[in-house]
Design an enzyme around this catalytic site. Structure first.
Site: not given
Length: 285
Positions: A104, A13, A138, A98, A101-102
């Protein structure tokens, strides 16, 4: 009989903007952000087990097996659904850790939706999103799978229809600590709230960007470089930076001009995530 395998995407994302309105009593920050998915991401494969064990077969350097969000998501769903089945899970990791952009969070959401399907639990999206929130702010947006304006700590979602441009996403080779960014005394925490309408007219910025580019020269240098071709922005707390293009050719052209020391990928923005597209196909079978 061969084991039933289920392979699903865990899409990236972008935060197209991120405003910080204030800090709450519990230490979290009140946010306004705009999420859109990309047609690029990790991929997970699930196989059911009868013995109740959850086993992730892919090692992630620096992340112990039991701390991985994938394993934690699977075990929480298993416990709350009182399910005796387990799963073998394999991860094809494409998204940087890290990166903002999501990676995990998306993996956790794909695990919840994938095992809900595989174990035939028939949980609603609302219930899965609520469980997802306990894993990370998120996770619900990935569970719901629709581009959205998010408020609160990111859990109050208003689905939106956005244009779907092509994005060039550059990946500075540094791990950004979200906790450090949000605890930085120089972080802007008093941006006035805005309405969705003004946002769709092109308003919005990322309040984390000044802090991140000051703390991380790798991010600052990537923004300077990308800004030569397109308006470059930070996603989330980074480290990834991005620019938008009307078509794939234009994005590819700029990608070819970036140095080898700055890896990147080109992907199209999506208002409905690849995960949900795949699950809709499976539901029709």
């Amino acid at each position: 009989m061969a084991k039933q395998l289920l392979t699903l995407p865990a899409p990236a994302k972008l935060n197209l903007m991120l405003h910080i309105l204030g800090r709450r009593a519990d230490g979290y920050h009140e946010l306004q952000t705009l999420f859109q998915f990309l047609d690029h991401g990790d991929e997970l494969t699930f196989a059911p087990r009868a013995d109740g064990q959850i086993h992730l077969h892919t090692d992630i350097p620096g992340v112990p097996h039991d701390s991985n969000l994938i394993v934690r998501a699977a075990r929480q769903l298993q416990q709350q659904a009182n399910c005796s089945r387990g799963a073998d899970i394999w991860l094809n990791k494409r998204l940087p850790m890290g990166g903002g952009i999501g990676g995990g969070s998306s993996d956790a959401a794909t695990t919840l939706l994938g095992l809900n399907h595989l174990w035939q639990l028939d949980w609603s999206e609302d219930r899965l999103a609520e469980l997802g929130l306990s894993l990370g702010a998120d996770v619900p947006v990935f569970v719901r799978g629709r581009a959205a304006f998010a408020e609160g700590i990111g859990e109050k979602l208003t689905p939106l229809e956005l244009s779907e441009p092509w994005f060039l996403v550059a990946i500075p080779q540094v791990l950004v600590s979200t906790a450090e960014v949000f605890s930085d005394p120089e972080l802007t925490r008093d941006t006035p709230p805005i309405k969705v309408r003004s946002l769709l007219e092109g308003g919005g910025h990322n309040d984390c960007q000044p802090v991140v580019q000051k703390r991380y020269p790798e991010v600052r240098n990537a923004l300077i470089l990308l800004n030569k071709f397109v308006q470059a922005r930070l996603t989330g707390t980074g480290a990834c930076v991005f620019g938008s293009f009307p078509n794939r050719d234009d994005a590819d052209k700029v990608a070819r001009q970036l140095p080898a020391t700055l890896p990147s990928f080109v992907a199209q923005g999506r208002n409905i995530s690849m995960l949900h597209r795949k699950l809709e196909i499976l539901a029709k079978k």
